[in-house]
Design an enzyme around this catalytic site. Structure first.
Site: not given
Ligand code: BDP
Length: 647
Positions: A205, A446, A499, A535
């Site tokens: 990303d 990840e 998230y 994160e």
């Protein structure tokens, strides 16, 4: 792989084999010393992107043989910089294939005439695959951005009266399932697409910026020279131990003298020989920022290699004496629990993309200081050496990550990928091993670590990294489930991204606390290792306000953070050893319906202005400092009143 692209790589086959991609020797940062000179080739280079259909025109016409302007029009391209955002051409911004850089360098006469001088060309970062020629002669080739590579060009520049040399660098930003990061080229052949249409598909990303991202440097050494220095440190009672290994190239007959100087320039220990141990009584330890009244204490290791009185080489390396250890629930620096309160970053800014930039760098460090951040992760690739040097000097602790991001496809876990990944870790450890600020290696971000081959892949990768550097813990950052992750058994610290209320249960802030609690409890119960929340965050468009909070508003980012923080505060009393916000600043990504001119999870905008969440984090980090300081060796008032605030 599509035939067109494979043609492009296949065409390079002979070149790939003709030069060593593996490690040879050291990669000491070029510095000026009485025996070494440095010439930085920053500025405007000639540039051309090869828009030919197969992208191979430059090789077919051998553009490296003569000045680039003779084979067609060129652009002025600043170095260091990504080429993507420099012009008004979307075609160049999104270009995939070979681009060509070239410039002439004027060399001091001594470099070209004194055959006892070794002239080295170093490219600090060229993304992704590079081939380099000097005066039309192929000198080196390198796969992978973010890490430096070099060529000894003495023979080429010491051939006659000529004191200039022409440097040509071809760079290809094409990614394959076996590059790091991986990617693939998708060809669209069905009718409604334009002719020969293709694009690059990636699973990471951030924008795949390319070009000469860091300085290209020419430097000299004597022909017998200090090639590499490795330092590890330990502490025995009050005595600091500095173990060193030095390799010299060029000749077997030399003397090595090693002196360790304190910050006042006083010699505190000295030794002779290629390896040894320096003992420093009452050593000043290297402490992280905000953990000690005098953080980041650096000694200087002065190395002198002498063959005769007039034939010597000097190199000085900053050395921080500190220890790192991990227990079942703690991360220890110098035997004291260390809590990472910091950020994840990117090398990213307007116009220059991933190009190195001193003003940006110093601004970022000032923002870290303002925040009260003591650490960051080099998400998702190695940052410039200058960044790590500043971290050493300021006491900012680093989790040093390799470009293993977006490893999702099964074929990216095969032998070809693994072999390259091991080489990249070799290069990373070789470059960064001596930085006291680096306290842990991260081998990936990840990956699809629940896939079957991930177990062998991470076992091999992590044990290889530990063999390269037995002094630092190793991790990778996961977003897999605690009971499905096949790489987790091999890490020293669990780094987990989540998230909640963003990608999952979007808009539902109330799910965060129970979900985060169970995330921590499950991971800890299963693995019994300290955990870092590596994160968490929310996209936020600066200036968007909505109360009650809705996604993308500043209020939502604040509320999301506050919910996470409540759980961190419970769990950091147990085994959670860190929290790193995603992200320090907004950054550019590929275009997508879920990205509004890039990723907006920064607590600062891309221009480094604070969003409301930055103030929440600042208040929190300074509060954590004031709480934890009491447990350390110095009173908080002393810490705030003296050096840390001014670095
Ligand atoms: C995480 C990735 C990071 C992304 C972030 C996001 O590690 O690179 O930018 O998500 O989506 O999964 O904002």
């Amino acid at each position: 792989m599509s035939p067109k692209l494979s043609a492009c790589w296949v065409a390079l086959g002979p070149l790939l084999c003709s030069c060593a991609l593996a490690l040879q020797g050291g990669m000491l940062f070029p510095v000026e010393t009485p025996s070494r000179e440095v010439k930085v080739l920053d500025g405007l280079w000639h540039f051309r992107a090869d828009f030919s259909e197969n992208r191979l025109l430059g090789f077919e016409q051998q553009w490296y043989r003569q000045p680039l302007r003779e084979s067609g029009p060129t652009l002025d391209m600043p170095v260091p910089s990504s080429f993507n955002d420099i012009t008004q051409e979307a075609q160049l911004r999104d270009f995939i294939g070979w681009v060509w850089y070239e410039r002439e360098a004027v060399l001091p006469q001594r470099w070209t005439q004194d055959t006892n001088t070794r002239v080295v060309l170093r490219i600090n970062s060229a993304h992704y695959h590079s081939i380099v020629w000097v005066n039309g002669v192929h000198v080196v080739e390198h796969e992978g951005g973010h890490l430096p590579f070099e060529a000894d060009i003495s023979k080429l520049v010491q051939t006659g009266p000529e004191t200039t040399c022409r440097i040509t660098i071809a760079i290809n930003n094409t990614l394959t399932p076996h590059t790091l990061p991986p990617g693939s080229i998708i060809y669209k052949t069905d009718a409604p697409f334009p002719k020969n249409y293709f694009f690059q598909n990636t699973s990471f990303d951030f924008f795949n910026y390319a070009g000469l991202h860091r300085s290209v440097v020419l430097y000299t050494t004597p022909t017998t020279y200090i090639d590499d220095i490795t330092v590890t440190t330990d502490v025995e009672q009050e005595v600091g131990l500095v173990n060193y290994w030095i390799s010299v190239q060029g000749d077997d007959h030399f003397q090595l003298e090693v002196r360790l100087l304190d910050e006042d320039g006083k010699v505190v220990a000295q030794e002779m020989g290629e390896q040894g141990q320096l003992r420093v009584p009452s050593a000043n330890l290297w402490w992280p920022y905000l953990m000690h009244e005098h953080p980041a204490y650096l000694y200087s290791l002065e190395v002198r290699m002498a063959r005769t009185v007039s034939d010597s080489d000097f190199y000085t390396l900053p050395v921080g004496i500190r220890t790192v250890a991990v227990t079942e629930s703690k991360f220890l620096i110098n035997g004291k629990p260390f809590y990472f309160h910091g950020v994840n970053k990117h090398e990213d800014s307007d116009i220059r993309g991933k190009g190195f930039d001193w003003p940006l760098l110093i601004k970022d460090f000032n923002l870290l200081k303002w925040l009260g951040a003591n650490s960051f992760r080099t998400s998702h690739y190695p940052y410039s050496e200058e960044v790590l040097q500043l971290c050493d000097r300021y006491g900012i602790v680093v989790i040093d990550e390799c470009p293993g991001v977006g490893i999702k496809l099964p074929q990216s876990f095969g032998n070809e990928s693994l072999r390259h990944h091991l080489e990249v870790m070799d290069e990373l450890v070789r470059r960064d091993k001596n930085h006291p600020a680096v306290v842990m290696w991260s081998v990936a971000n990840e990956p699809a670590s629940a896939l079957k081959p991930a177990a062998y892949y991470f076992k091999t990768l992590i044990s290889h990294t530990k063999a390269l550097d037995p002094t630092r813990p190793v991790t990778f950052v996961t977003n897999e489930k605690y009971n499905a992750d096949l790489g987790a058994p091999y890490v020293d610290v669990v780094c987990v991204n989540s998230y909640f209320s963003w990608y999952h249960d979007s808009g539902h802030l109330e799910v965060i606390q129970p979900q985060l609690k169970s995330q921590f409890e499950n991971w800890y119960k299963t693995h019994k290792k300290p955990i870092i929340q590596s994160e968490y965050g929310a996209d936020t468009i600066a200036g968007f306000h909505q109360d009650p909070p809705v996604m993308f508003s500043e209020e939502y980012q604040k509320a999301l953070l506050e919910n996470y923080h409540l759980v961190f505060d419970q769990k950091r009393k147990e085994y959670v050893v860190g929290e790193l916000i995603w992200n320090f600043a907004d950054f550019m990504t590929n275009q997508s319906p879920i990205r509004v001119i890039g990723n907006k999870k920064g607590i600062f905008t891309r221009q480094r202005q604070p969003k409301s969440a930055a103030f929440i984090l600042r208040e929190r980090y300074w509060r954590i400092v004031s709480e934890t300081m009491d447990h350390h060796s110095m009173p908080m008032t002393q810490c705030l009143g003296t050096r840390p605030l001014t670095f």
